[in-house]
Motif scaffolding. Structure first.
Motif, PDB file in Angstrom:
ATOM      1  N   VAL A 211      41.434  36.932  68.502  1.00 49.89           N
ATOM      2  CA  VAL A 211      41.623  36.943  67.041  1.00 49.89           C
ATOM      3  C   VAL A 211      42.469  38.141  66.641  1.00 49.89           C
ATOM      4  CG1 VAL A 211      40.478  37.066  64.803  1.00 49.89           C
ATOM      5  CG2 VAL A 211      39.424  35.793  66.688  1.00 49.89           C
ATOM      6  N   ASP A 212      43.509  37.839  65.836  1.00 48.17           N
ATOM      7  CA  ASP A 212      44.364  38.912  65.321  1.00 48.17           C
ATOM      8  C   ASP A 212      44.040  39.184  63.850  1.00 48.17           C
ATOM      9  OD1 ASP A 212      46.480  40.791  65.245  1.00 48.17           O
ATOM     10  OD2 ASP A 212      47.740  39.282  64.249  1.00 48.17           O
ATOM     11  N   LYS A 213      43.909  38.126  63.043  1.00 46.83           N
ATOM     12  CA  LYS A 213      43.655  38.272  61.616  1.00 46.83           C
ATOM     13  C   LYS A 213      42.627  37.241  61.147  1.00 46.83           C
ATOM     14  CE  LYS A 213      48.333  39.970  60.628  1.00 46.83           C
ATOM     15  NZ  LYS A 213      49.605  39.711  59.897  1.00 46.83           N
ATOM     16  N   ILE A 214      41.958  37.598  60.069  1.00 47.56           N
ATOM     17  CA  ILE A 214      41.008  36.706  59.415  1.00 47.56           C
ATOM     18  C   ILE A 214      41.594  36.350  58.048  1.00 47.56           C
ATOM     19  CG2 ILE A 214      38.660  36.387  58.547  1.00 47.56           C
ATOM     20  CD1 ILE A 214      38.772  36.755  61.528  1.00 47.56           C
ATOM     21  N   LYS A 215      41.635  35.055  57.723  1.00 51.50           N
ATOM     22  CA  LYS A 215      42.176  34.603  56.452  1.00 51.50           C
ATOM     23  C   LYS A 215      41.053  33.929  55.657  1.00 51.50           C
ATOM     24  CE  LYS A 215      45.995  31.818  54.592  1.00 51.50           C
ATOM     25  NZ  LYS A 215      47.109  30.889  54.949  1.00 51.50           N
ATOM     26  N   ILE A 216      40.817  34.454  54.421  1.00 50.27           N
ATOM     27  CA  ILE A 216      39.782  33.892  53.551  1.00 50.27           C
ATOM     28  C   ILE A 216      40.470  33.340  52.306  1.00 50.27           C
ATOM     29  CG2 ILE A 216      37.662  34.345  52.259  1.00 50.27           C
ATOM     30  CD1 ILE A 216      38.632  36.932  54.726  1.00 50.27           C
ATOM     31  N   MET A 217      40.221  32.078  51.984  1.00 54.89           N
ATOM     32  CA  MET A 217      40.804  31.443  50.803  1.00 54.89           C
ATOM     33  C   MET A 217      39.691  30.837  49.958  1.00 54.89           C
ATOM     34  SD  MET A 217      44.063  29.499  52.542  1.00 54.89           S
ATOM     35  CE  MET A 217      43.002  28.752  53.759  1.00 54.89           C
ATOM     36  N   PHE A 218      39.837  30.875  48.648  1.00 50.78           N
ATOM     37  CA  PHE A 218      38.859  30.261  47.733  1.00 50.78           C
ATOM     38  C   PHE A 218      39.527  30.060  46.375  1.00 50.78           C
ATOM     39  CE2 PHE A 218      38.479  34.858  47.658  1.00 50.78           C
ATOM     40  CZ  PHE A 218      38.466  35.188  46.315  1.00 50.78           C
ATOM     41  N   ASN A 219      38.863  29.259  45.563  1.00 51.36           N
ATOM     42  CA  ASN A 219      39.313  29.020  44.182  1.00 51.36           C
ATOM     43  C   ASN A 219      38.313  29.635  43.210  1.00 51.36           C
ATOM     44  OD1 ASN A 219      40.148  26.327  45.826  1.00 51.36           O
ATOM     45  ND2 ASN A 219      41.694  26.840  44.296  1.00 51.36           N
ATOM     46  N   LEU A 220      38.829  30.140  42.113  1.00 52.60           N
ATOM     47  CA  LEU A 220      37.958  30.678  41.067  1.00 52.60           C
ATOM     48  C   LEU A 220      37.610  29.552  40.090  1.00 52.60           C
ATOM     49  CD1 LEU A 220      39.684  34.126  40.373  1.00 52.60           C
ATOM     50  CD2 LEU A 220      37.578  33.688  41.648  1.00 52.60           C
ATOM     51  N   ALA A 221      36.319  29.298  39.937  1.00 53.70           N
ATOM     52  CA  ALA A 221      35.872  28.198  39.079  1.00 53.70           C
ATOM     53  C   ALA A 221      36.260  28.445  37.628  1.00 53.70           C
ATOM     54  CB  ALA A 221      34.357  28.051  39.198  1.00 53.70           C
ATOM     55  N   LYS A 222      36.384  27.364  36.875  1.00 52.48           N
ATOM     56  CA  LYS A 222      36.691  27.494  35.459  1.00 52.48           C
ATOM     57  C   LYS A 222      35.503  28.148  34.742  1.00 52.48           C
ATOM     58  CE  LYS A 222      39.164  24.244  33.309  1.00 52.48           C
ATOM     59  NZ  LYS A 222      40.376  25.009  33.181  1.00 52.48           N
ATOM     60  N   ASN A 223      35.802  29.000  33.778  1.00 48.41           N
ATOM     61  CA  ASN A 223      34.769  29.705  33.011  1.00 48.41           C
ATOM     62  C   ASN A 223      35.343  30.021  31.632  1.00 48.41           C
ATOM     63  OD1 ASN A 223      32.935  31.559  31.856  1.00 48.41           O
ATOM     64  ND2 ASN A 223      32.321  32.300  33.873  1.00 48.41           N
ATOM     65  N   GLU A 224      34.839  29.299  30.598  1.00 48.68           N
ATOM     66  CA  GLU A 224      35.381  29.468  29.256  1.00 48.68           C
ATOM     67  C   GLU A 224      34.924  30.776  28.613  1.00 48.68           C
ATOM     68  OE1 GLU A 224      37.641  27.562  28.250  1.00 48.68           O
ATOM     69  OE2 GLU A 224      37.415  26.076  29.866  1.00 48.68           O
ATOM     70  N   VAL A 225      33.867  31.349  29.142  1.00 49.53           N
ATOM     71  CA  VAL A 225      33.360  32.613  28.572  1.00 49.53           C
ATOM     72  C   VAL A 225      34.138  33.807  29.100  1.00 49.53           C
ATOM     73  CG1 VAL A 225      31.327  34.099  28.325  1.00 49.53           C
ATOM     74  CG2 VAL A 225      31.077  31.610  28.293  1.00 49.53           C
ATOM     75  N   ALA A 226      34.526  33.750  30.377  1.00 51.31           N
ATOM     76  CA  ALA A 226      35.221  34.870  30.998  1.00 51.31           C
ATOM     77  C   ALA A 226      36.574  35.092  30.341  1.00 51.31           C
ATOM     78  CB  ALA A 226      35.398  34.614  32.490  1.00 51.31           C
ATOM     79  N   PRO A 227      36.872  36.327  29.924  1.00 49.42           N
ATOM     80  CA  PRO A 227      38.170  36.593  29.295  1.00 49.42           C
ATOM     81  C   PRO A 227      39.303  36.509  30.314  1.00 49.42           C
ATOM     82  CG  PRO A 227      36.972  38.644  29.641  1.00 49.42           C
ATOM     83  CD  PRO A 227      36.031  37.544  29.995  1.00 49.42           C
ATOM     84  N   LYS A 228      40.470  36.107  29.834  1.00 48.31           N
ATOM     85  CA  LYS A 228      41.648  36.062  30.697  1.00 48.31           C
ATOM     86  C   LYS A 228      42.221  37.474  30.774  1.00 48.31           C
ATOM     87  CE  LYS A 228      42.729  31.254  29.538  1.00 48.31           C
ATOM     88  NZ  LYS A 228      43.729  30.316  28.966  1.00 48.31           N
ATOM     89  N   GLU A 229      41.947  38.124  31.895  1.00 44.23           N
ATOM     90  CA  GLU A 229      42.345  39.523  32.046  1.00 44.23           C
ATOM     91  C   GLU A 229      42.369  39.879  33.525  1.00 44.23           C
ATOM     92  OE1 GLU A 229      39.307  41.671  29.988  1.00 44.23           O
ATOM     93  OE2 GLU A 229      37.803  41.309  31.528  1.00 44.23           O
ATOM     94  N   SER A 230      42.758  41.122  33.790  1.00 43.64           N
ATOM     95  CA  SER A 230      42.819  41.595  35.175  1.00 43.64           C
ATOM     96  C   SER A 230      41.411  41.695  35.754  1.00 43.64           C
ATOM     97  CB  SER A 230      43.494  42.965  35.242  1.00 43.64           C
ATOM     98  OG  SER A 230      44.840  42.875  34.814  1.00 43.64           O
ATOM     99  N   LYS A 231      41.258  41.257  36.974  1.00 43.25           N
ATOM    100  CA  LYS A 231      39.985  41.304  37.669  1.00 43.25           C
ATOM    101  C   LYS A 231      40.185  41.922  39.047  1.00 43.25           C
ATOM    102  CE  LYS A 231      37.559  38.853  34.617  1.00 43.25           C
ATOM    103  NZ  LYS A 231      36.366  39.381  33.883  1.00 43.25           N
TER     104      LYS A 231
END
Length: 313
Positions: A211-231
């Protein structure tokens, strides 16, 4: 021997009677004078007694006045006030008392009696005026105390309301923060060897040393309460022995989770846009990986937002 004539005998009787009358008159005069002297002595004693009683009464009057003025001074002090004129008056009354007591060994004349009676009357008038003034001050002080008590009660109620409001706001903020936390969905792990060949979760047959590298991928679920901003998203790669990979040179660091300082392996800064955007971590340890089950933990805002595992042989 010659016989006394009736005329001579009569003269002798008259002389004796006259002498007796004179003696009786002198005795009566002496008795009268003695009675007069006795009466004068009694009158003098009565005068002295009256003067002594008047003197003692005056002393008691001035002692009472002194006690009353001292009471007034204490009442003012209890309200945090001072009055130099009262202290001066008390000192003057002490001087008056000293003079009055000195009359016990001397004459307390009618002029002295009148002078001290007039002075006592003036002091009693001043005492009455000062009592009226103190009563007004006490009334005003009591009213002020009541107002201050009401104000403190209002302030305490306001403070309680503010505390309750702050608690409610904090609880609301906590609820909003919890509701607006991100959620990592469809977390997938792939392995890259030193030739760049990639294998996903269903084909993890690589040996750890390959193993040389580990790759992790995911999607951020929709959330109408969470503000659209830097995270900021932190990734922890935990080895089989339970230790997270940590290397400052590779971008590792710490963050706070549930009141504790936690080490993270790598982080990503993203702008949440509520479009189920995909986020990818590509991590290179720079050394051989251990065999066994590895765990991926994803965090954002202090919350755990997703996990995954993979095994190396």
């Amino acid at each position: 021997m010659a016989t006394e004539t009736p005329e001579k005998d009569s003269n002798r009787k008259l002389l004796v009677v006259g002498l007796i009358i004179v003696l009786l008159s002198i005795n009566g005069i002496l008795i009268y004078m003695q009675q007069q002297k006795t009466q004068e002595n009694e009158e003098q004693k009565e005068i002295i007694k009256v003067k002594s009683t008047e003197l003692e009464n005056q002393i008691k009057v001035f002692e009472t006045l002194k006690a009353d003025f001292e009471r007034q001074s204490k009442e003012l002090q209890s309200m945090g006030l001072t009055n130099d004129s009262l202290e001066t008056r008390i000192a003057a009354i002490n001087a008056d008392l000293a003079q009055l007591r000195s009359f016990r060994n001397g004459s307390f004349s009618l002029a002295d009696q009148k002078r001290f009676k007039d002075r006592a009357a003036g002091l009693e008038s001043a005492l009455k005026r000062k009592d009226e003034e103190i009563a007004k001050l006490q009334e005003a002080n009591e009213e002020l105390h009541t107002q201050n008590t009401d104000l403190r009660t209002t302030q305490n109620k306001l403070s309680d309301s503010i505390t309750t409001l702050a608690t409610d706001n904090q609880a609301l903020s906590d609820k909003v923060a919890l509701a607006s936390k991100l959620e990592a969905q469809n977390v997938r792990v792939t392995i890259l060897n030193n030739r760049g060949k990639e294998k996903d979760d269903d084909d993890l047959e690589f040996k750890a040393k390959q193993v040389d590298k580990i790759k992790i991928m995911f999607n951020l679920a929709k959330n109408e309460v969470a503000p659209k901003e830097s995270k900021e998203i932190q990734m922890r790669l935990i080895e089989p022995d339970g230790s997270p990979l940590y290397n400052l040179a590779m971008g590792s660091g710490t963050f706070e989770h549930e009141g504790k300082e936690v080490f993270y392996t790598a982080k990503r800064d993203i702008v949440f846009d509520n479009t189920q955007q995909q986020v990818t971590f590509l991590y290179s340890k720079g050394a051989a990986y251990k065999t066994g089950k590895h765990t991926i933990e994803l965090y954002s805002g202090g919350y755990l937002i997703g996990t995954a595992t993979f095994t190396l042989k």
